[in-house]
Each structure stands twice: as C-alpha cells, then as structure tokens.
Scaffold this active site. Structure first.
Site, PDB file in Angstrom:
ATOM      1  N   SER A   1      -1.507  -4.054  -5.839  1.00 60.18           N
ATOM      2  CA  SER A   1      -1.686  -3.359  -4.568  1.00 60.18           C
ATOM      3  C   SER A   1      -0.452  -3.507  -3.699  1.00 60.18           C
ATOM      4  O   SER A   1       0.296  -4.493  -3.793  1.00 60.18           O
ATOM      5  CB  SER A   1      -2.883  -3.954  -3.808  1.00 60.18           C
ATOM      6  OG  SER A   1      -2.574  -5.257  -3.329  1.00 60.18           O
ATOM      7  N   ASP A   2      -0.217  -2.514  -2.841  1.00 57.27           N
ATOM      8  CA  ASP A   2       0.713  -2.741  -1.747  1.00 57.27           C
ATOM      9  C   ASP A   2       0.091  -3.817  -0.871  1.00 57.27           C
ATOM     10  O   ASP A   2      -1.114  -4.068  -0.915  1.00 57.27           O
ATOM     11  CB  ASP A   2       0.964  -1.448  -0.967  1.00 57.27           C
ATOM     12  CG  ASP A   2       2.300  -1.456  -0.237  1.00 57.27           C
ATOM     13  OD1 ASP A   2       2.825  -2.562   0.021  1.00 57.27           O
ATOM     14  OD2 ASP A   2       2.819  -0.369   0.087  1.00 57.27           O
ATOM     15  N   TRP A   3       0.913  -4.437  -0.047  1.00 53.00           N
ATOM     16  CA  TRP A   3       0.469  -5.623   0.693  1.00 53.00           C
ATOM     17  C   TRP A   3      -0.577  -5.239   1.747  1.00 53.00           C
ATOM     18  O   TRP A   3      -0.278  -4.597   2.747  1.00 53.00           O
ATOM     19  CB  TRP A   3       1.674  -6.300   1.327  1.00 53.00           C
ATOM     20  CG  TRP A   3       2.270  -7.364   0.466  1.00 53.00           C
ATOM     21  CD1 TRP A   3       2.578  -8.624   0.861  1.00 53.00           C
ATOM     22  CD2 TRP A   3       2.636  -7.305  -0.919  1.00 53.00           C
ATOM     23  NE1 TRP A   3       3.087  -9.357  -0.192  1.00 53.00           N
ATOM     24  CE2 TRP A   3       3.136  -8.568  -1.303  1.00 53.00           C
ATOM     25  CE3 TRP A   3       2.556  -6.309  -1.893  1.00 53.00           C
ATOM     26  CZ2 TRP A   3       3.566  -8.861  -2.585  1.00 53.00           C
ATOM     27  CZ3 TRP A   3       2.991  -6.589  -3.168  1.00 53.00           C
ATOM     28  CH2 TRP A   3       3.491  -7.841  -3.514  1.00 53.00           C
TER      29      TRP A   3
END
Length: 843
Positions: A265-267
C-alpha cells in the site's frame, strides 16, 4: 480500551467493504503458478520453502508494517527465529531520502527527457547500488504514475512523461538497473493517480479500454522485466479505493499482467483488513490504520482473521510467499549477508538515538553510520542525465552556444537561477515548507525527493564559466525592473540570461501555468533593453510562455525538468557548447492553457469525482492535440540541437504477421496448498517476555477470545476462495500473454549528421492504427525511439522493433487484446509533429 479500538476498526472495515462500481474479482491469484516465467521459478522454490516453515505470527510480521518505528520509512518486524531482521522500505524514485552521503539524481521526468535507454538503465543501476549499500531492501521507485494526464499534477516530475510507451520503456530500464544492483524496485502508483487535489478520497473514473491502453500499459513493461513490487495508490478507481480494488489488483495486475511480486500500500492508503487482503493487497505500510496510530488494519487483525476462519491461511501464505519470492529474485539473501542491516535512520541525523525514538524508549544505539555510498559512476550518470535532459526550444541566429570571445559582458537575472535563502534542499527536507522555495530548484518536494549532497545552481556554474572565459559578469534578481541594478546591466550586456521556473510536489498540485517570481515582467523588460536574451526555464511540467516566446529579442530558450545535484553545471555546459543539447520534451507545451486537462475540484467534499480521465479517454497529451488538430507551442518529442540531422531510407522487415486474436496463454500450474492450516490461538498470544512498546504494532492477540468467530464477514456475492484453473486470455506470463511480446516487424532508417559538431539524435517511431468505428484510436501513438550519437557528416542506422502489443487494442467484450485488420501507418521523425518518413503496413 483495546476492545473498543478493535470494534472501531472492524466497523470501519465493514463500512468500507467494497460497495463500488469497479468490478469485483476473486480470489487473488496465487503467485508462482506461471509456466512461462523461468526467472521467477527458483525464487518461488526458495520462498515456498521459507514460508512453509513460518508460524502464523511470522507470516503476519512479513506482511505488516510496525508503524512509526524503525530506521526506514517503512519496516516489517524482525523474524529472530529465522535470523532475519525486518525488511526496509525507503523513498524515493530519484535517490535515497532522508540520509546523507548519497547522490541526488535528476528526476524521473528528466530521465525520460533524455530518451536514452542505456543512460536510463545506468541511472537505475546507480540508484539501486546506493539503496543497496545503505541497507535498503525495497526502493520506492520508479514512479510511472501519474501518467501525466493533468499538466498541473503535483507529482508528474517523479514519473516519466505523458505517454504510456515512454513511461513503460523508461520505467523498465530503471527497474532492470535497480534490481540488477540488488534491491527490490517498487513500481508506483497503481493506478490513475493523476492529481494531488483530494488525492486521499477522489475517485478517478475511467473506461476499461483507456485503463488498459493508457494507464496500465507501462506497468506491463515493468512486470515483464520482473519488477518485485507494485504500490497501490491513494485514490479510488471507479469508486473503489486503489488498495482494495479487486479488479485492479486481482484481475489486471496479477492475472492479465501476470505479476509475480507483491503489492504494497501507499503510506496510509489501506482502508480495510480482510477486504483489502482478499482484493489483492499483500503488504500494509506503514501499518497504522489512518489516524489510529496504535492500531492496524493488518497486524493483529490479520492474525485474528486467520484464527477465526475469515481469512484463508492460503491467502496469507501467498502474501508472504510473494514478498519472499521478490526477496530471493534479487538475491537479497546473499546481499544482506554481505552488507548487514540498514546503516542509516530516516528519523534523525544523529549518530545515536533511542531504539524506539518516537516514544524515547529502549537503549541508546548507533542509528547512523554515515556510510558514503557515492561513486564516480554515480556522479557521471547524474551529470549526464541532467545534461541530456536539457531541451533546446528556440535558437534564433545560432545564439547558442555562447562564444566567450564574442560575449564579453554577460548579465544574469531571475531568482530561479540563484541559491535558495533557505538552503539547497529546501522543500525536499522536513521542516522546510514549499512556500520557502526561493531560488533554483533541483527537484520537487515530498517523498519523491532525496537529500542533496550539494547543489550547483545555474548562476554558480555560469558565473564560474564566464570567469574562465574572462567575461564581465553582472547580475541581480531582476524583481524590480526599474532599478538601475537591473536596467543598467540588462542594457549594456552582450547577452542576458534570465532564469524562470515553476515548482511542485507531493500533496500540492500547481495552481496555474504561470512562471514564478513574476519573471514574465523581467523577460519583457529585458527585451526592451537588449536584443539578445536567453531564457532558461526549469519546471516539473508545461508552463505558459506566450507573453514572450515570439518576441524576437528572446533569441534562445532552454527548458529543463528537475535536474538534481548537477542541474546548474549541466545547463552551463549546454549554454557554452560543451554539451550539444539532445533532450526531447516528454510532454506537450500548449499555446492556450485551456487545452490542458484541468484538475478536478469536485464540489462533493465527501466523495469527490474526477471524470476527466473518462472524458479524455485515449487522447492523452499529444494525442488530443493531434485529434483536435490543435497546433501546440512545442509538441511532444520536440527538441533542437546545435547540429542538423536528416532521416532517409525507411525500411520495414516483416518478421511475423500477428494474428487478430491472441493464442491461448500458457497454462498455470496447479494451485499451491498450505501444508498445515491448523493454528492455535494460544500460540498467537502476546509473549510474556516481550515488553510492550506504546504505539508499536504487534501481530499478537491479547486473549484467545479474540479469535472466536463473531458472525460472518459480509463478503460480496462474487467472493470465492477457489483458485482459477487458467489465466485470462491476456495473461499467462509476466507482462501478459507472451504473444504480445513477439517482434512482428523491424523498422530501420538512416540518420545523418549534416552539422559541424558531434551531437545526439532521437529518432521516434509513431504508429497510426486503422480507421475503425468499433475501436476509434488517436491519429498516432509513440511506439519506438532510438538515440544515436554522430560525428559531423557521419551516418548510422536507427532500428525499432514493433511488438504485437504495439499494434494491439483492448477489447472489453472479450477482455483481451486484438490486432485489427487494415492499414497501419508507420511514421519516423524527430518529434510527434515532425515525421519525415512514412510507410504503411497492411495486416
């Protein structure tokens, strides 16, 4: 309190449980089933052997971030029983962020502007070596999304141009270089992540054909060369969040593109646990659940979901196996043994700090060894990329290169060329705000930036060169054009160099196309005082030049995207002719800013909709200008040289006429089944010998009662755990059906340097598809480029391989690629509008 937080997390997970307009596709395809990916087979054998011996807790540790702890921007937990410290994930796409003694390379958009495959590979290799030697396992780059749909997009400088073919080739060469160096590359952001405005909640709405032919296209190139990880994006895609969009991850990425690595995932882009995992997410970063910094959608909740039977153990096994397969594919097992764990900390520049710095707990340990990872090769690559990215847009009367014998008085104006009041790295480091950008720019701001070891500004490099030429130099910022400090040197100089810029970064799209510091007025004032004015524009994307571009007293214009640590030196060397400009525009510069696709500023604050991707459809960048017959100011692929080149002798060789429909893809191996799916809740209890650190995210449960099944999870009707027996027609191998990657035609042409100096030339191949009511296509699309270097009067051959995929369109009815029957127009030239050679292929 713990129970309340858990219930809150479960509630959040339920209300985000996939009520969307994006198709639902289950289950998530297992990795390692391809029979056509020999380069992954050994990695999967090792990965399966490793994972088969792990406990439930250890598998969860591999897939879940630990929150705001650890020396890297993202960290998984150690596996001490396996003698394995946690995985380190670190920004960014142009060099290591938040460390020291590293190289700050030119941005991805600048690498693309070189149109030089070999140099882009070398850049990827140099970046990968520095990540490796700092102890990083997964380097968060390259960025091949945004695709460049929104010219004002804040992060287009991180990616590689407004064209899927260019992004795909440049991204693939970068991945090959990085992974050959021994670090896992991470392709981001998947998918249609085109603006920063409302980026955490906006829905990018796009049709299926454009989704495949434009946005997913470059990811296929990266998957084809074996990229180890892909990052799902913040935005929604057709009303389903990127990191829980089963159609995007399960269908397109893991089935149709045959992706064998893992999705991270993106953060903070994870919005659920079970739903995200079954939709294809393999790793959650940094592990925290939104604002609940002490809770996670993964971690302990994954443990609970496996224990209560909601999440199949085989899905968790696949997540861990995909991660470890990427690990073994780049030989991280051997590399880690040689280099050790990370030798830096992104949390501090101090030598020592607490073991758990966010809560100031634990012993004081060495966190920064200040290892110098720079090499002569890195310096070469960074400089050459910056130099080859410079685009010469205008050059009246051969104003450039400057002749030191003739130009004995030089004046320089414009804040964009001078050192920043707040230091060289302002905007790319913590604590320095974007509005404090008050000077020359080496890169944009945000997670895509790197720490600058130094920054040679254009003023410094030109000033130093002018002194060597014994040229008189004067300068001012040029903000007050009525002041004698501007008007006098501007009038008496033999040449004025005026620096202009625009600036952008993560979380903040550009507001407009206007150049900063009111430099248009500076240029116009200089033109009234002097007939020889050279404008240097540095920008992450297109800008408005219309106020002065046609002024005859603007004799030369250079355009460069963010050039990294050596940006100023590269510009000075081009201006004085030590470098012959060979950069080409990786996007279109319009005459009228209304011709750009606007940012979406939806009035629906809770669920903003971005319908621009659907409106634009396939007409990205130059395709739109071609389709609408709009003359741009400077077209995609444009760039002048100090030499004159010509093209001749177009020749096409048929290697294999492609069939209309793809053959059946290679079959998958039988699904992999876990050896032992029985686990004990007792074994997952928080160990009594571990001191709980506040905020640290653990995989353990606090009570065996947490593992009790409490009702049934509201899976959608489409949900299934039964693995498909065969891939989709478009899939079957890394990058898709192998037939797509077969060379159908070879195109050759002769390039001649008719000038009086050596130079590099970029030959570009475009294809126009057959006219079709069923599959209407843009007038032409880039499908090849070749950069060659020639001495004066020298000729050489440029060559292009046309793959079956280069001739294909996506058929949403059959969910596959087809090659239409009819006439394909083949164009070869120096830009998307200057196509000197033309021929036709009939299929």
């Amino acid at each position: 309190m713990m129970l309340f937080n858990l219930l809150l997390l479960l509630f959040i997970g339920l209300v985000n449980a996939d009520f969307s307009f994006s198709p639902r596709v289950y289950p998530s395809p297992q990795g390692g089933r391809s029979t056509a990916d020999a380069d992954w087979e050994e990695a999967y054998e090792k990965a399966r052997a490793f994972v088969s011996d792990l406990s439930l807790i250890e598998k969860v540790n591999l897939t879940s971030g630990i929150g705001g702890f650890g020396v890297c921007v993202g960290n998984t937990r150690d596996l001490p029983n396996r003698n394995m410290w946690g995985l380190c994930l670190q920004d960014g796409p142009l060099g290591i962020r938040t460390t020291d003694y590293n190289t700050a390379f030119p941005a991805g958009i600048s690498a693309a502007a070189t149109f030089n495959r070999d140099l882009i590979y070398d850049r990827g290799m140099a970046i990968g070596r520095e990540f490796r030697d700092k102890g990083v396992d997964i380097a968060l780059g390259p960025a091949i999304g945004p695709i460049g749909l929104k010219a004002l997009g804040g992060r287009i400088w991180e990616a590689m141009g407004a064209d899927p073919y260019l992004q795909g080739i440049a991204g693939a060469e970068t991945v090959k270089g990085m992974q050959d160096a021994g670090v896992i590359a991470n392709a981001k952001h998947f998918l249609v992540n085109e603006q920063e405005t409302d980026r955490l909640k906006v829905s990018s709405n796009v049709g299926d054909r454009a989704l495949h032919e434009i946005y997913a296209w470059p990811f296929a190139d990266l998957v084809h060369v074996g990229v180890g990880s892909v990052m799902c994006s913040y935005n929604k895609l057709n009303e389903s969040f990127g990191c829980e969009n089963s159609y995007m991850m399960n269908q397109i990425l893991k089935d149709e593109l045959g992706f064998q690595g893992f999705v991270v995932s993106d953060w903070g882009a994870t919005h659920s646990g079970v739903n995200a995992i079954t939709s294809g997410l393999d790793m959650d970063m940094p592990g925290t659940a939104g604002m609940l910094q002490s809770q996670s959608y993964f971690g302990a909740n994954t443990t609970i979901s496996v224990l209560n039977g909601t999440l199949p153990m085989e899905r968790l096994d696949d997540m861990a196996t995909r991660i470890m397969a990427a690990f073994y594919k780049v030989n991280l097992d051997q590399i880690r043994e040689q280099r050790g764990p990370p030798n830096f900390s992104q949390q501090t520049q101090n030598d020592t700090d607490y073991l758990y710095p966010p809560v100031e707990m634990g012993p004081m340990v060495t966190v920064n060894q200040h290892v110098d990872v720079r090499t002569d090769e890195a310096y070469r690559v960074a400089y050459e990329t910056a130099a080859e990215a410079v685009v010469l847009l205008k050059n009246r009367n051969n104003t450039l290169p400057l002749d030191g014998k003739k130009v004995k008085k030089l004046a320089m104006f414009g804040k964009a060329g001078f050192p920043n009041d707040f230091g060289p790295g302002c905007g790319s480091v913590a604590g320095c705000q974007p509005e404090q950008q008050r000077g020359a720019s080496a890169m944009g701001f945000g997670s895509g930036a790197a720490t600058l070891p130094y920054f040679i500004t254009p003023f410094e490099a030109l000033n130093e060169r002018a002194r060597r030429e014994k040229t008189m130099v004067d300068y001012s910022l040029g903000l007050n054009t009525s002041d004698p400090s501007f008007s006098v040197p501007a009038q008496i100089s033999h040449a004025n160099v005026i620096f202009a810029m625009s600036y952008a970064g993560e979380g903040e799209d550009r507001e407009n196309y206007t150049l900063w510091y009111d430099v248009d007025k500076t240029i116009e004032a200089a033109c009234k005082l002097n007939k020889n004015n050279i404008v240097v524009v540095t920008s992450p994307g297109p800008v408005d030049m219309e106020k002065w571009i046609d002024n005859p007293n603007v004799t030369a214009v250079l355009f460069t995207t963010p050039g990294g640590q050596d940006a100023g030196q590269a510009l000075a060397d081009v201006i004085y002719g030590d470098q012959n400009p060979s950069g080409r525009l990786p996007f279109t510069i319009a005459k009228d800013t209304k011709d750009y696709v606007p940012l979406s500023t939806s009035k629906n604050s809770t669920s903003p909709q971005d319908d621009e991707p659907e409106k634009v459809d396939l007409l990205l960048d130059y395709r739109y200008f071609d389709q609408k017959n709009i003359t741009p100011r400077y077209e995609f692929g444009f760039g002048l040289s100090y030499s004159n080149f010509s093209l001749s002798n177009l020749h096409i060789v048929t290697l294999e006429n492609p069939s209309e429909h793809l053959p059946d893809p290679p079959q998958w191996k039988e699904p992999y089944h876990s050896n032992d799916t029985s686990v004990s809740a007792t074994d997952a209890l928080f160990p009594s010998n571990i001191k709980r650190i506040p905020g640290f995210l653990y995989p353990y449960i606090n009570s065996t009662s947490q593992a009790d099944k409490k009702g049934s999870y509201p899976f959608p009707p489409e949900y299934s755990t039964k693995q498909k027996s065969k891939p989709s027609p478009a899939g079957g191998a890394s990058g898709g059906n192998p037939a797509l990657w077969k060379v159908a035609y070879n195109v050759n042409a002769t390039v001649t340097n008719n000038g009086d100096r050596a130079g590099k030339y970029v030959a570009q191949l475009y294809i126009g598809y057959p006219a079709s009511d069923k599959f209407p296509s843009p007038p032409k699309q880039l499908r090849g480029f070749d950069k060659v270097e020639l001495e004066p009067n020298q000729s050489t051959e440029v060559s292009f391989n046309i793959l079956t995929r280069d001739l294909s369109v996506w058929d949403s009815v059959t969910s596959s690629w087809i090659v239409q029957r009819g006439d394909y127009h083949i164009y070869v030239g120096s830009s998307s509008r200057n196509l000197e050679l033309h021929s036709t292929i009939r299929i």
